[in-house]
Design an enzyme around this catalytic site. Structure first.
Site, PDB file in Angstrom:
ATOM      1  N   ASP A  10     -35.659 -18.392 -11.374  1.00 36.67           N
ATOM      2  CA  ASP A  10     -36.741 -17.623 -11.995  1.00 36.67           C
ATOM      3  C   ASP A  10     -37.796 -17.306 -10.933  1.00 36.67           C
ATOM      4  O   ASP A  10     -38.336 -18.213 -10.292  1.00 36.67           O
ATOM      5  CB  ASP A  10     -37.354 -18.452 -13.128  1.00 36.67           C
ATOM      6  CG  ASP A  10     -38.325 -17.652 -13.988  1.00 36.67           C
ATOM      7  OD1 ASP A  10     -38.392 -16.430 -13.819  1.00 36.67           O
ATOM      8  OD2 ASP A  10     -39.009 -18.262 -14.831  1.00 36.67           O
ATOM      9  N   ASP A 112     -36.302 -10.728 -13.684  1.00 35.46           N
ATOM     10  CA  ASP A 112     -36.706 -11.741 -12.714  1.00 35.46           C
ATOM     11  C   ASP A 112     -36.050 -13.105 -12.917  1.00 35.46           C
ATOM     12  O   ASP A 112     -36.524 -14.101 -12.379  1.00 35.46           O
ATOM     13  CB  ASP A 112     -38.233 -11.909 -12.743  1.00 35.46           C
ATOM     14  CG  ASP A 112     -38.743 -12.397 -14.094  1.00 35.46           C
ATOM     15  OD1 ASP A 112     -37.966 -12.372 -15.067  1.00 35.46           O
ATOM     16  OD2 ASP A 112     -39.922 -12.791 -14.175  1.00 35.46           O
ATOM     17  N   GLU A 113     -34.964 -13.165 -13.657  1.00 30.69           N
ATOM     18  CA  GLU A 113     -34.309 -14.463 -13.837  1.00 30.69           C
ATOM     19  C   GLU A 113     -32.818 -14.295 -14.093  1.00 30.69           C
ATOM     20  O   GLU A 113     -32.366 -13.268 -14.607  1.00 30.69           O
ATOM     21  CB  GLU A 113     -34.954 -15.260 -14.980  1.00 30.69           C
ATOM     22  CG  GLU A 113     -34.841 -14.598 -16.331  1.00 30.69           C
ATOM     23  CD  GLU A 113     -35.433 -15.443 -17.442  1.00 30.69           C
ATOM     24  OE1 GLU A 113     -35.278 -16.673 -17.419  1.00 30.69           O
ATOM     25  OE2 GLU A 113     -36.049 -14.850 -18.348  1.00 30.69           O
TER      26      GLU A 113
END
Length: 426
Positions: A10, A112-113
């Protein structure tokens, strides 16, 4: 060693981190990660909401999603930087490229992860912890921003572990560690425990995850239905889902994205649909396929889902045509709730070059002029001109990369920054 080890990666405060890297690369003397700073809106117009915040800003009590006017009252010297969503997408792709250099067994779940299946690379490292530190440091050294990595033998626990102390950290949360590392946490820290669910749990006298884990599941289901069982399972470290690394077969081609913030403005939603449609069109052309069915799927912020599809007389591989259909389908199904996930999918595929039956719409175009031949019709490019444009764009991207060219409508404007109302998960 247990081969079923999952890593959750993350990016730390993604929007703010990516903006900070860009500013530093452009010669800024200030790293906005180290000062009270936020991403979102405009100081001059005092309009918009907080999309992401620095750790120093968090110390002032600034929270994601609150109006900028509130944030300025808490910290008058707060630095405000408008978002650049197209740039963030580029940074996301770079991050995933680095991660895939370790293993292709990745499931990206948002900008974003992602989850990573460790089993394929376990022989390259002495432990999952060693691998996580090397991955984390490689991203930091190559791209300039930091990530947190959670390690577990259960998918949901890997996600929970990555949310422990930040930034630039690695944490483990195996099933045999949940009582000491997770049960004492407030119930609102549990993955998927939203405000409404937490309010209900508090009314039941449940305030930490351990209390939830020990509660009778039938009581939870009576108040929260199936979501109550899901929360109980997560509190007890139960999650049967693995990392979904299966590549989609060309019986159908699609792309979907879980948004890092809920969207409730049609102009913002249609930009995402355009990006997804162009990716789908590009994949169809790369696979020398064309689709006769186009579908749009939506997941709302209350986790309810909806979808709608249409079947065409003539197959298409054009991102423009897929986008126009996707817009129409979305407007038909949208119930005005904030959107958390968007997907564009195609099916009923045929090989490129198969004989096609002309539709009446094709007869309304003069390909020599590229315009509609009906008097009074809006002028628009012919189908053949759209195909030529798609082929030209494919050639540019193949030579210079996917980000070499982009539609002007996807470029962030000041108006977009100040008018969009988004909620970031950070």
């Amino acid at each position: 060693m247990n081969s079923e080890i999952i890593l959750h990666i993350d990016v730390n405060s993604a929007y703010l981190s990516w903006t900070a890297v860009k500013m530093l690369n452009e010669g800024s003397n200030v790293d906005i990660r180290n000062i009270p700073a936020i991403i979102g809106g405009s100081r001059k117009e005092r309009h918009g909401i907080v999309l992401a915040k620095s750790i120093p800003a968090k110390k002032y009590g600034i929270v994601t999603g609150e109006p900028i006017t509130n944030a300025l009252k808490k910290c008058p010297e707060l630095m405000i930087v408008p978002p650049e969503h197209h740039y963030y997408q580029i940074q996301s792709e770079k991050c995933m490229e680095v991660l895939r250099s370790f293993t292709p067994d990745i499931e990206q779940v948002s900008i974003d992860e992602c989850y990573m299946d460790f089993s394929g690379i376990q022989n390259k490292f002495s432990s999952p912890m060693e691998a996580a530190y090397e991955i984390k440091d490689t991203i930091k050294n190559q791209l300039g921003f930091t990530v947190n990595i959670g390690i577990s033998d259960v998918k949901v626990l890997a996600k929970m572990a990555s949310d422990f102390t930040k930034p630039d950290k690695v944490h483990t949360l195996y099933r045999n560690e949940i009582q000491t590392k997770m049960w004492q946490l407030p119930v609102e820290d549990l993955f998927m425990a939203g405000k409404s669910s937490v309010d209900t749990l508090h009314k039941l006298g449940i305030f930490n995850i351990g209390q939830l884990a020990k509660s009778p599941v039938d009581i939870l289901e009576s108040h929260l239905k199936s979501h109550g069982r899901t929360l109980w399972e997560y509190a007890n470290g139960i999650d049967e889902n693995g990392v979904n690394t299966v590549k989609e077969e060309l019986k159908g081609v699609g792309n979907s994205t879980t948004l890092p913030y809920d969207l409730d403005q049609i102009q913002d939603i249609e930009k995402i649909l355009l990006q997804l449609s162009e990716k789908v069109g590009g994949r169809l052309r790369k696979g020398k396929q064309m689709a006769k069915t186009v579908a749009v799927e939506v997941k709302y912020n209350d986790f309810s889902k909806s979808s709608r599809q249409t079947t065409l007389d003539r197959a298409t591989d054009s991102g423009t045509e897929i986008y126009n259909l996707s817009k129409m389908l979305f407007r038909q199904l949208w119930n005005k709730k904030p959107v958390r996930l968007l997907g564009v999918r195609t099916a009923n595929l045929v090989e490129q070059g198969e004989p096609e039956q002309l539709s009446i719409m094709d007869m309304l175009y003069d390909d020599n002029k590229g315009d509609s031949v009906l008097a009074g019709e809006d002028l628009q490019p012919s189908r053949e001109k759209i195909k030529k444009l798609d082929r030209a764009l494919d050639a540019i991207k193949n030579k210079y990369g996917n980000n070499a060219v982009s539609r002007a409508s996807l470029l962030q404007t000041k108006s977009d920054n100040t008018k969009s109302k988004m909620k970031d998960k950070k």
